[in-house]
Scaffold this motif. Structure first.
Motif, PDB file in Angstrom:
ATOM      1  N   LEU A   1       0.930  -1.292   0.077  1.00 56.67           N
ATOM      2  CA  LEU A   1      -0.125   0.090  -0.045  1.00 56.67           C
ATOM      3  C   LEU A   1       0.809   1.324   0.156  1.00 56.67           C
ATOM      4  CD1 LEU A   1      -2.898  -1.181   2.592  1.00 56.67           C
ATOM      5  CD2 LEU A   1      -3.249  -0.724  -0.028  1.00 56.67           C
ATOM      6  N   LYS A   2       1.904   1.185   0.740  1.00 54.59           N
ATOM      7  CA  LYS A   2       2.861   2.501   0.828  1.00 54.59           C
ATOM      8  C   LYS A   2       3.643   2.918  -0.621  1.00 54.59           C
ATOM      9  CE  LYS A   2       3.909   2.474   5.867  1.00 54.59           C
ATOM     10  NZ  LYS A   2       4.937   2.651   6.794  1.00 54.59           N
ATOM     11  N   THR A   3       3.648   1.516  -1.389  1.00 56.83           N
ATOM     12  CA  THR A   3       4.311   1.624  -2.544  1.00 56.83           C
ATOM     13  C   THR A   3       3.457   2.328  -3.672  1.00 56.83           C
ATOM     14  OG1 THR A   3       5.648  -0.290  -2.117  1.00 56.83           O
ATOM     15  CG2 THR A   3       5.455   0.423  -4.399  1.00 56.83           C
ATOM     16  N   ASN A   4       2.192   1.980  -3.415  1.00 59.56           N
ATOM     17  CA  ASN A   4       1.150   2.402  -4.318  1.00 59.56           C
ATOM     18  C   ASN A   4       0.740   3.752  -4.014  1.00 59.56           C
ATOM     19  OD1 ASN A   4       0.612   0.063  -5.873  1.00 59.56           O
ATOM     20  ND2 ASN A   4      -0.521  -0.935  -4.486  1.00 59.56           N
ATOM     21  N   GLN A   5       0.777   3.942  -2.982  1.00 60.85           N
ATOM     22  CA  GLN A   5       0.481   5.770  -2.294  1.00 60.85           C
ATOM     23  C   GLN A   5       1.670   6.511  -2.699  1.00 60.85           C
ATOM     24  OE1 GLN A   5       1.058   6.451   1.769  1.00 60.85           O
ATOM     25  NE2 GLN A   5      -0.925   7.758   1.772  1.00 60.85           N
ATOM     26  N   ALA A   6       2.804   6.140  -2.480  1.00 55.10           N
ATOM     27  CA  ALA A   6       3.937   7.007  -3.085  1.00 55.10           C
ATOM     28  C   ALA A   6       3.680   6.874  -4.721  1.00 55.10           C
ATOM     29  CB  ALA A   6       5.284   6.225  -3.012  1.00 55.10           C
ATOM     30  N   ARG A   7       3.285   6.075  -5.204  1.00 50.36           N
ATOM     31  CA  ARG A   7       3.134   6.225  -6.743  1.00 50.36           C
ATOM     32  C   ARG A   7       1.995   7.181  -7.091  1.00 50.36           C
ATOM     33  NH1 ARG A   7       3.528  -0.123  -8.753  1.00 50.36           N
ATOM     34  NH2 ARG A   7       5.761  -0.273  -8.461  1.00 50.36           N
ATOM     35  N   ALA A   8       1.069   7.308  -6.572  1.00 56.89           N
ATOM     36  CA  ALA A   8      -0.262   7.953  -6.615  1.00 56.89           C
ATOM     37  C   ALA A   8       0.159   9.479  -6.208  1.00 56.89           C
ATOM     38  CB  ALA A   8      -1.142   7.741  -5.629  1.00 56.89           C
ATOM     39  N   TRP A   9       0.906   9.671  -5.076  1.00 56.58           N
ATOM     40  CA  TRP A   9       1.358  11.139  -5.006  1.00 56.58           C
ATOM     41  C   TRP A   9       2.640  11.755  -6.101  1.00 56.58           C
ATOM     42  CZ3 TRP A   9      -1.244  14.060  -2.112  1.00 56.58           C
ATOM     43  CH2 TRP A   9      -1.828  13.639  -0.964  1.00 56.58           C
ATOM     44  N   GLU A  10       3.164  10.497  -6.470  1.00 56.85           N
ATOM     45  CA  GLU A  10       4.013  11.157  -7.648  1.00 56.85           C
ATOM     46  C   GLU A  10       3.360  11.582  -8.649  1.00 56.85           C
ATOM     47  OE1 GLU A  10       7.720   9.423 -10.154  1.00 56.85           O
ATOM     48  OE2 GLU A  10       6.667   8.004  -8.730  1.00 56.85           O
ATOM     49  N   GLU A  11       2.186  10.770  -9.021  1.00 58.74           N
ATOM     50  CA  GLU A  11       1.166  11.094 -10.115  1.00 58.74           C
ATOM     51  C   GLU A  11       0.760  12.463  -9.831  1.00 58.74           C
ATOM     52  OE1 GLU A  11      -0.489  10.971 -13.830  1.00 58.74           O
ATOM     53  OE2 GLU A  11       1.317   9.636 -13.040  1.00 58.74           O
TER      54      GLU A  11
END
Length: 400
Positions: free
Chosen positions: A192-202
């Protein structure tokens, strides 16, 4: 004591001092020594008796030592003392009977010998049969392992241990489940933290209009940036829920260690009680019964060891029986008894003479005493001053 007797005693003492070890052990007398030296058959019988004495003694001592160490678990030094003591006792009994019964075939002596032999045969046969526990060591361990397993299962189902062990196993199962869930939650939180990091990056790239790869963005926080932000916030909520669930599980490592320690303690108590029931040395003998019941070929080995244990005593039994040269030994025994009887008579005469020589000499003094006729004549010639009349002389023909 005469010079002849002194010379004979000196010669006997010198002969006894020059005896060999075999002659000393078998108490060969001076009379027997000469005959045995000249007759090979007599010497062969004495050698056979000494051989039987040594073999029987060593066999019993060795068997007792082996049983004490391997079966009873005694210290080797203590087992050696037991073996030597038993061997020395048997040696003393057999040696005494061999010496005293040589040339003496009386029924009483033979009965005593056979009683000792029966006890010896029983002891050494049982000792050799007990040695089979080493031969069947693997089979015995297998039987004992099966019995321990059955005893352990019985104890686990007993009212004394069943509640405890079920509780401990349940605690281990719960700790294992908690550890599994914690591992899953940790992996999920990481994802989840990996996906969240990608969402914030987007979201950042959309707002700044960054170009990544072949995708060209327009600067400004539009709908796509809002969608990325919403996804990141939703993933953050899931992360928070997963972390709360992980916190509720607590320290799963400590829970698992505590549960396993509790189960190990119960298992240790059960193992100790099982070992107490089947860990004794006598259980190895008890385990021999199923081995003999399951495999009839084991009886062959058992009988073999029994016969092997009886063999040394059979040699001694034949050595003690009145065979072959018993009549010759009986005659030598009679000659010894006659010679000993004569020596005892001579010693008694010498003792009486020595006692007589120690007595003080008897002095006899003779004192002359006057005869009765002289005393009477002297009395008749003396005058009578008492005033009494003198007795009348008897008449002729009358008795005084």
């Amino acid at each position: 004591m005469s010079n002849t007797d002194s010379s004979r005693d000196a010669h006997s003492a010198a002969s006894l001092g020059n005896r060999s070890l075999m002659e000393r052990i078998m108490a060969i007398s001076e009379v027997e020594r000469g005959f045995i030296a000249r007759n090979p058959k007599l010497r062969r019988e004495i050698v056979f008796q000494v051989f039987a004495l040594m073999v029987c003694t060593v066999a019993l001592g060795s068997a007792i030592y082996a049983d004490a160490v391997n079966l009873l678990g005694h210290n080797p030094v203590k087992a050696l003392v037991f073996g030597l003591a038993a061997a020395m006792c048997l040696f003393a009994l057999d040696n005494n009977f061999l010496v005293q019964a040589r040339g003496n075939a009386s029924a009483e002596v033979r009965r005593s010998m056979y009683k000792v032999r029966a006890v010896s045969i029983a002891m050494i046969t049982i000792s050799f049969m007990l040695l089979t526990t080493d031969t069947f060591s693997t089979d015995i361990e297998r039987v004992l392992a099966d019995q321990r397993q059955a005893k352990r299962a019985e104890l686990e189902q007993s009212p004394r241990y069943r509640p405890e062990i079920e509780g401990a196993r349940a605690a281990v199962a719960q700790a294992s489940e908690a550890a599994r869930r914690a591992e899953e939650q940790q992996a999920r939180i990481l994802d989840l933290k990996t996906n969240q990091a990608r969402a914030w990056e987007e979201h950042t790239n959309q707002c700044l209009g960054n170009t990544s790869g072949n995708k060209i963005r327009r600067r400004g926080c539009g709908p796509e940036a809002g969608g990325a932000e919403a996804l990141a916030n939703r993933l953050g909520a899931e992360i928070q829920a997963a972390e709360q669930d992980l916190a509720r599980l607590g320290n799963v490592g400590e829970r698992m260690a505590s549960a396993k320690q509790q189960l190990a303690a119960i298992d240790g108590r059960i193992d100790a009680e099982t070992e107490l029931a089947f860990g004794g040395k006598s259980q190895r003998l008890t385990a021999m019964v199923p081995v003999l019941q399951e495999d009839l070929s084991a009886w062959i080995i058992l009988i073999f060891w029994a016969l092997a244990g009886m063999l040394p005593d059979m040699v001694m039994l034949w050595a003690q029986r009145p065979l072959f040269n018993n009549e010759l030994f009986a005659r030598m025994r009679a000659a010894e008894q006659e010679d000993l009887t004569a020596q005892i008579a001579e010693a008694r005469r010498e003792l009486r003479q020595a006692h007589t020589d120690r007595l003080a000499p008897l002095e006899v003094r003779l004192t002359p005493v006057p005869s009765l006729s002289d005393t009477g004549s002297a009395s008749a010639n003396e005058p009578d001053y008492s005033g009494r009349a003198a007795p009348e002389a008897p008449m002729a023909g009358e008795r005084p």
